[in-house]
Design a protein around this motif. Structure first.
Motif, PDB file in Angstrom:
ATOM      1  N   GLY A  44       0.799  -1.217   0.000  1.00 47.82           N
ATOM      2  CA  GLY A  44       0.000   0.000   0.000  1.00 47.82           C
ATOM      3  C   GLY A  44       0.834   1.270   0.000  1.00 47.82           C
ATOM      4  N   GLN A  45       2.139   1.136  -0.075  1.00 49.27           N
ATOM      5  CA  GLN A  45       3.057   2.278  -0.032  1.00 49.27           C
ATOM      6  C   GLN A  45       2.913   3.133  -1.285  1.00 49.27           C
ATOM      7  OE1 GLN A  45       7.114   0.996   0.306  1.00 49.27           O
ATOM      8  NE2 GLN A  45       7.973   2.983  -0.234  1.00 49.27           N
ATOM      9  N   VAL A  46       2.537   4.410  -1.131  1.00 46.29           N
ATOM     10  CA  VAL A  46       2.421   5.325  -2.260  1.00 46.29           C
ATOM     11  C   VAL A  46       3.825   5.724  -2.692  1.00 46.29           C
ATOM     12  CG1 VAL A  46       1.552   7.543  -3.068  1.00 46.29           C
ATOM     13  CG2 VAL A  46       0.173   6.165  -1.503  1.00 46.29           C
ATOM     14  N   LEU A  47       4.209   5.281  -3.871  1.00 46.11           N
ATOM     15  CA  LEU A  47       5.572   5.471  -4.352  1.00 46.11           C
ATOM     16  C   LEU A  47       5.732   6.719  -5.201  1.00 46.11           C
ATOM     17  CD1 LEU A  47       6.028   1.739  -5.373  1.00 46.11           C
ATOM     18  CD2 LEU A  47       7.157   2.855  -3.435  1.00 46.11           C
ATOM     19  N   ALA A  48       4.667   7.137  -5.859  1.00 50.60           N
ATOM     20  CA  ALA A  48       4.704   8.332  -6.699  1.00 50.60           C
ATOM     21  C   ALA A  48       3.301   8.899  -6.786  1.00 50.60           C
ATOM     22  CB  ALA A  48       5.238   8.004  -8.093  1.00 50.60           C
ATOM     23  N   LEU A  49       3.210  10.214  -6.891  1.00 49.32           N
ATOM     24  CA  LEU A  49       1.901  10.861  -6.971  1.00 49.32           C
ATOM     25  C   LEU A  49       2.020  12.156  -7.768  1.00 49.32           C
ATOM     26  CD1 LEU A  49      -0.703  11.199  -4.145  1.00 49.32           C
ATOM     27  CD2 LEU A  49      -0.180  13.156  -5.578  1.00 49.32           C
ATOM     28  N   VAL A  50       1.246  12.244  -8.833  1.00 52.38           N
ATOM     29  CA  VAL A  50       1.117  13.480  -9.601  1.00 52.38           C
ATOM     30  C   VAL A  50      -0.337  13.902  -9.486  1.00 52.38           C
ATOM     31  CG1 VAL A  50       1.284  14.548 -11.873  1.00 52.38           C
ATOM     32  CG2 VAL A  50       2.945  12.812 -11.194  1.00 52.38           C
ATOM     33  N   GLY A  51      -0.572  15.081  -8.938  1.00 55.00           N
ATOM     34  CA  GLY A  51      -1.940  15.509  -8.656  1.00 55.00           C
ATOM     35  C   GLY A  51      -2.532  16.454  -9.666  1.00 55.00           C
ATOM     36  N   GLY A  52      -1.782  16.810 -10.704  1.00 55.18           N
ATOM     37  CA  GLY A  52      -2.298  17.736 -11.704  1.00 55.18           C
ATOM     38  C   GLY A  52      -1.267  17.979 -12.790  1.00 55.18           C
ATOM     39  N   ARG A  53      -1.668  18.777 -13.777  1.00 58.21           N
ATOM     40  CA  ARG A  53      -0.777  19.049 -14.905  1.00 58.21           C
ATOM     41  C   ARG A  53       0.421  19.888 -14.504  1.00 58.21           C
ATOM     42  NH1 ARG A  53      -3.977  19.159 -20.232  1.00 58.21           N
ATOM     43  NH2 ARG A  53      -2.130  20.226 -20.995  1.00 58.21           N
ATOM     44  N   ASN A  54       0.192  20.867 -13.632  1.00 57.78           N
ATOM     45  CA  ASN A  54       1.246  21.815 -13.292  1.00 57.78           C
ATOM     46  C   ASN A  54       0.950  22.398 -11.921  1.00 57.78           C
ATOM     47  OD1 ASN A  54       2.543  24.514 -13.060  1.00 57.78           O
ATOM     48  ND2 ASN A  54       3.371  23.988 -15.072  1.00 57.78           N
ATOM     49  N   TYR A  55       1.800  22.094 -10.967  1.00 62.97           N
ATOM     50  CA  TYR A  55       1.549  22.537  -9.597  1.00 62.97           C
ATOM     51  C   TYR A  55       1.589  24.053  -9.472  1.00 62.97           C
ATOM     52  CZ  TYR A  55       1.858  22.757  -4.519  1.00 62.97           C
ATOM     53  OH  TYR A  55       1.619  23.032  -3.189  1.00 62.97           O
ATOM     54  N   GLY A  56       2.443  24.697 -10.275  1.00 62.05           N
ATOM     55  CA  GLY A  56       2.517  26.146 -10.214  1.00 62.05           C
ATOM     56  C   GLY A  56       1.220  26.809 -10.643  1.00 62.05           C
ATOM     57  N   SER A  57       0.480  26.159 -11.554  1.00 60.05           N
ATOM     58  CA  SER A  57      -0.777  26.720 -12.049  1.00 60.05           C
ATOM     59  C   SER A  57      -1.960  26.366 -11.161  1.00 60.05           C
ATOM     60  CB  SER A  57      -1.052  26.211 -13.471  1.00 60.05           C
ATOM     61  OG  SER A  57      -0.009  26.591 -14.339  1.00 60.05           O
ATOM     62  N   SER A  58      -1.942  25.160 -10.591  1.00 61.49           N
ATOM     63  CA  SER A  58      -3.052  24.723  -9.750  1.00 61.49           C
ATOM     64  C   SER A  58      -2.537  23.779  -8.690  1.00 61.49           C
ATOM     65  CB  SER A  58      -4.134  24.023 -10.599  1.00 61.49           C
ATOM     66  OG  SER A  58      -5.112  23.431  -9.762  1.00 61.49           O
ATOM     67  N   GLN A  59      -2.845  24.105  -7.422  1.00 57.88           N
ATOM     68  CA  GLN A  59      -2.421  23.252  -6.324  1.00 57.88           C
ATOM     69  C   GLN A  59      -3.509  22.253  -5.916  1.00 57.88           C
ATOM     70  OE1 GLN A  59      -1.736  27.014  -5.649  1.00 57.88           O
ATOM     71  NE2 GLN A  59      -0.217  26.338  -7.155  1.00 57.88           N
ATOM     72  N   LEU A  60      -4.631  22.237  -6.663  1.00 57.76           N
ATOM     73  CA  LEU A  60      -5.684  21.268  -6.380  1.00 57.76           C
ATOM     74  C   LEU A  60      -5.166  19.863  -6.675  1.00 57.76           C
ATOM     75  CD1 LEU A  60      -8.613  20.495  -5.714  1.00 57.76           C
ATOM     76  CD2 LEU A  60      -9.157  20.844  -8.141  1.00 57.76           C
ATOM     77  N   ASN A  61      -5.205  19.007  -5.665  1.00 55.39           N
ATOM     78  CA  ASN A  61      -4.709  17.643  -5.814  1.00 55.39           C
ATOM     79  C   ASN A  61      -5.832  16.759  -6.345  1.00 55.39           C
ATOM     80  OD1 ASN A  61      -3.524  15.136  -5.639  1.00 55.39           O
ATOM     81  ND2 ASN A  61      -2.711  15.449  -3.578  1.00 55.39           N
ATOM     82  N   HIS A  62      -5.780  16.459  -7.645  1.00 52.48           N
ATOM     83  CA  HIS A  62      -6.841  15.680  -8.270  1.00 52.48           C
ATOM     84  C   HIS A  62      -6.813  14.222  -7.847  1.00 52.48           C
ATOM     85  CE1 HIS A  62      -6.405  19.279 -10.774  1.00 52.48           C
ATOM     86  NE2 HIS A  62      -7.694  19.138 -11.007  1.00 52.48           N
ATOM     87  N   ALA A  63      -5.759  13.781  -7.213  1.00 46.82           N
ATOM     88  CA  ALA A  63      -5.737  12.419  -6.679  1.00 46.82           C
ATOM     89  C   ALA A  63      -6.760  12.252  -5.567  1.00 46.82           C
ATOM     90  CB  ALA A  63      -4.342  12.079  -6.165  1.00 46.82           C
ATOM     91  N   LEU A  64      -7.228  13.379  -5.024  1.00 41.60           N
ATOM     92  CA  LEU A  64      -8.210  13.349  -3.936  1.00 41.60           C
ATOM     93  C   LEU A  64      -9.571  13.857  -4.379  1.00 41.60           C
ATOM     94  CD1 LEU A  64      -5.948  14.745  -1.067  1.00 41.60           C
ATOM     95  CD2 LEU A  64      -6.287  12.376  -1.769  1.00 41.60           C
ATOM     96  N   SER A  65      -9.757  14.063  -5.688  1.00 40.27           N
ATOM     97  CA  SER A  65     -11.041  14.534  -6.211  1.00 40.27           C
ATOM     98  C   SER A  65     -11.949  13.346  -6.490  1.00 40.27           C
ATOM     99  CB  SER A  65     -10.823  15.340  -7.501  1.00 40.27           C
ATOM    100  OG  SER A  65     -10.091  16.512  -7.233  1.00 40.27           O
TER     101      SER A  65
END
Length: 869
Positions: A453-474
């Motif tokens: 269950g270890q989260v090894l990598a996570l990308v939450g959006g196209r560009n963090y500088g443009s949007s800090q909304l973490n889509h992994a939690l949407s």
């Protein structure tokens, strides 16, 4: 002889000129005296004012210095320890480089290492994340050969010291910094900074009066406060205590605070504070403060590893960080760096030859992809979880936070997204219609170890500088990546001895009805369609239904096993929103990508659900444990059920909608499922890596709105998954993707001849697929001994050469020319015979005309716009 006369109280000399008393001085003398008195008064008043403000700002400085730490508490966030195993592609030198980045040898409290030829001996220190047990790793030919503990015992694996991901200050300004001591600052960086910013820093008392006067005159003449003139101590005073606006009062206050700092600290201490406080630009949505953080942001290096050219570049950025940003303006940064190098010749820090070599060095920057290097969505989530779990403890001084992240896999994930999303944008541009503005979708990718269950990598959006909304939690509709849970529910009932109606135990070859049906309840009609209308009418096998993501067949299966049972299975696996309705079978209820990562651990891990986790341990700056976190696991599915469902999903990757990943070059054993609803998904895993990819619009509109052709998970999310997995398998720690584990007791794999539906043997002429069966539920005949029971399979797979007018209904054969109970006729609406594609043609798309106008017959009732696939 001179004679003085005294007449009427006045004195006259012999010529009659009055002689003045001492008090009767000339006017100029009286003016001088008055000026002296005024000057003394001003000096006295000035001294009083100076004393007042000096004492006042002494209190300000006292409050700033005594009210907690000088800098906001900084959370040091570390990656997961890297595991070294025999057989991995590593050398002693590369292991040494990894340890050096972690701080070994530089900080002996953390640990030390020694390289001897192809071997490296490691000894963790008292401040290490691990205990102090050391080991020797022997390599040869670029491969780890053996690992030996200090006591001589052979080890199967050894964990290296975790790498620092980032340091995050606990304040509202979103500042990142890595605190360093003066001894950790390279001498050449000190020389570069003083050469360009304040050459007499180690000699003056904090103020350069000549420069102050010169700048004051220039500012008055130009009527603009543009001249510099501040010493490093003044810059520090301004950065710590004052706003950036330029005016006379602020300058006077700055001088007061500068004198306070100079009286309290020596030059090394002042430079150390300056080195940690100075702003050096922006990285995504974070301010980069201090040389320690800037070294990582611009060069991907520890500060102590910088060479003279890199030191000069950092020193040059100080003047105007955004203007000289080397990512955005490399030419300006290069020119400014060379100015600093030439200044270092003037101060004697460099010889002309050394300067020439440094000036010839190109600027080598770290990756500009913030998601790749610093995992900001991951770090934000770690921060949020710390606040939830530790509360005020999370803000108590500098913490060392150990997480689940694999930095190399994070880089692979971010780069896969960065490479593939522009291609998806281009696809959307080409398919766009009408005058509505083009919507470019967002993306999320989560990778975890399916067995921990270890989260090894996570990308939450196209560009963090443009949007800090973490889509992994949407939370979004899951679409067809939900469907394996329907098949798992059916398998579960068979495992428990419950037959599927009158067809016996449910298997991969169980026939399902894919004709258009009304699944309405409570007097309300519900007639969903398949993604490709009319593509698979009549009866299909369960394997075909999942391979090709057939909505109608899947809902019909959910109806037979019970919608409540499907919803209960989904809730136990982590989809809390699931409800017992017909549409639950095709993923209309929502879950987050993180939730779905947990769901798929059930299939990959023998029926055990693992909550995805990020936090492993929190330590204080002394290495003492503040909190350790234990992963949560629970058995939610029989291992047989999990394996049988996984077997079907392997077929999805090999033969079905996910065969895209094979076409794109990912060859390792894998199981997975595409999904297309308002959003698009791909969920899949190998023996050692599970990955979920989601793509959708932030405004929750259908990703295919205003497009000439619907966007599918197979042509968007699956390619990102394949690109990521291809990158992952190149890394030593994931290179051993092998066959899935053997089936549990009571389940056996069989090669099935696709033309007959029987167990394949040497006499089979067609293609075969491996399918898993509960013992006793597999076909009992082989190709060479089919007996009389093959007619059903011939009809299901369309392999009988004499199929005109034949249809299947509910498991029975109808040899009449007309269809029964809604099955499709072989005569089209124009009275012309229609060609039925056999199993292989359907499976691989053979025999399907490329002319888009020549479409299969449409269902009588069109499907709703939301048809998960």
């Amino acid at each position: 002889m001179a004679v003085k006369l005294k007449l009427g109280g006045k004195r006259y000399d012999h010529e009659g000129i009055p002689v003045h008393h001492g008090t009767d001085r000339p006017m100029w003398k009286r003016a001088v005296m008055a000026l002296l008195i005024v000057a003394l008064a001003c000096l006295l008043l000035g001294a009083m004012v100076f004393g007042y403000y000096y004492n006042h700002y002494q209190k300000v400085v006292d409050d700033r210095l005594n009210n907690g730490p000088l800098f906001s508490s900084t959370a040091q966030i570390y990656a997961a320890p890297r595991e070294i195993r025999p057989g991995q592609g590593m050398t002693a030198a590369s292991i040494a480089q990894d340890l050096h980045r972690a701080g070994y040898n530089t900080n002996t409290q953390l640990g030390t290492f020694r390289v001897s030829g192809d071997s490296i001996t490691i000894k963790p220190g008292p401040a290490s994340f691990h205990n102090t047990d050391g080991a020797t790793i022997n390599t040869s030919g670029g491969t780890v050969q053996s690992i030996t503990a200090e006591n001589g015992v052979a080890l199967r694996a050894y964990e290296l010291e975790p790498q620092l991901i980032t340091g995050l200050s606990e304040d509202k300004n979103r500042i990142k910094r890595r605190l360093v001591t003066y001894n950790q600052i390279p001498k050449q960086l000190v020389q570069a900074v003083t050469a360009i910013e304040d050459r007499r820093f180690f000699e003056h008392n904090g103020l350069n009066f000549g420069r102050l006067v010169k700048c004051g005159v220039q500012d008055v003449l130009s009527q603009h406060a543009v001249c510099g003139g501040s010493t490093l101590t003044q810059q520090l005073a301004r950065g710590f205590f004052l706003s950036p606006e330029k005016h006379v009062k602020r300058k006077l206050i700055e001088i007061m605070i500068t004198l306070q700092l100079e009286s309290r600290f020596n030059k090394q201490q002042i430079f150390e504070m300056y080195a940690n406080q100075i702003n050096l630009g922006q990285r995504g949505s974070f301010a980069v403060n201090g040389f320690g953080e800037a070294s990582q942001a611009y060069f991907g290096k520890d500060l102590r590893q910088l060479d003279v050219a890199e030191c000069a570049l950092l020193a040059g950025i100080i003047q105007r960080p955004n203007y000289f940003n080397p990512f955005r303006h490399p030419e300006r940064a290069l020119e400014r760096r060379n100015i600093v190098l030439r200044s270092m010749i003037e101060t004697g820090a460099l010889t002309p030859q050394e300067e020439e070599r440094a000036e010839a060095e190109p600027i080598r920057l770290a990756t500009q992809n913030v998601d790749a290097s610093e995992a900001p969505y991951f770090v934000d989530l770690v921060h949020d979880q710390l606040q939830q779990r530790l509360g005020d403890q999370a803000n108590g001084g500098t913490l060392r936070i150990y997480t689940s992240l694999d930095p190399e896999l994070q880089k692979a994930a971010a780069e896969a997204v960065a490479e593939m999303m522009p291609r998806i944008d281009e696809m959307i541009r080409k398919r766009h219609k009408g005058d509505a503005p083009i919507k470019y979708p967002q993306v999320s990718l989560i990778a975890l170890d399916p067995h921990t269950g270890q989260v090894l990598a996570l990308v939450g959006g196209r560009n963090y500088g443009s949007s800090q909304l973490n889509h992994a939690l949407s939370s979004r509709p899951t679409g067809s990546i939900f469907k394996p849970l329907v098949y798992a529910t059916a398998f579960s009932q068979s495992v428990n001895g419950q037959p599927l109606g009158d067809t016996g135990p449910f298997t991969a070859l169980t026939p399902l009805n894919d004709d258009t049906q009304d699944f309405g309840t409570g007097g309300r009609s519900y007639t969903p369609g398949n993604f490709e209308r009319g593509e698979y009418p009549g009866m299909v096998t369960a394997a075909t239904a999942l391979y090709h993501s057939l909505n109608i067949a899947t809902i019909s299966l959910a109806q037979r096993v019970g919608y409540e049972n499907v919803a209960a299975m989904a809730r136990s696996a982590g989809i809390a929103s699931a409800r017992p309705t017909p549409s639950v079978a095709i993923g209309t209820y929502s879950a987050t990508p993180m939730d779905m990562a947990g769901v798929y651990t059930v299939f990959a891990n023998g029926g055990v659900h693992l909550n995805p986790w990020l936090l492993a341990s929190v330590r204080n700056d002394k290495g003492d444990i503040v909190a350790d976190f234990t992963p949560e696991a629970r058995q939610v599915m029989d291992p047989k059920t999990a394996y049988l469902t996984q077997s079907l999903m392997e077929g999805v990757v090999t033969y079905g909608t996910a065969s895209t990943v094979r076409a794109l070059g990912f060859r390792a054993p894998a199981a997975g499922k595409t999904g297309t609803s308002h959003d698009v998904w791909f969920a899949g895993y190998s023996s050692n890596l599970l990955c979920i990819v989601w793509i959708g619009n932030d405004d929750y509109t259908d990703i295919s709105d205003n497009l000439t052709k619907k966007v599918q998970g197979a042509d968007t999310a699956a390619p990102i998954w394949a690109e990521f997995m291809k990158r992952a398998i190149q890394l030593p720690q994931y290179s051993d993707m092998k066959q899935f584990a053997a089936p549990p007791a009571g389940v056996t794999n069989y090669p099935i001849d696709l033309s007959s539906g029987q167990i394949a043997d040497g006499s089979c002429s067609g293609k075969t697929a491996t399918m898993a069966f509960l013992d006793g539920t597999q076909p009992h005949n082989t190709c060479s001994h089919m007996g009389d029971g093959s007619g059903l399979m011939d009809s299901l797979f369309g392999t009988n050469s004499d199929t005109a007018g034949t249809s299947v209904n509910g498991g029975g054969i109808n040899n009449g020319a007309q269809p029964t109970n809604g099955s499709q006729s072989t005569v089209g609406p124009d009275g012309q015979p229609q060609q039925h594609r056999n199993f292989f043609q359907k499976m691989f798309g053979l025999g399907k005309h490329n002319d888009e106008n020549n479409q299969p017959q449409q269902p009588a009732t069109p499907p709703p716009s939301n048809t998960p696939h």
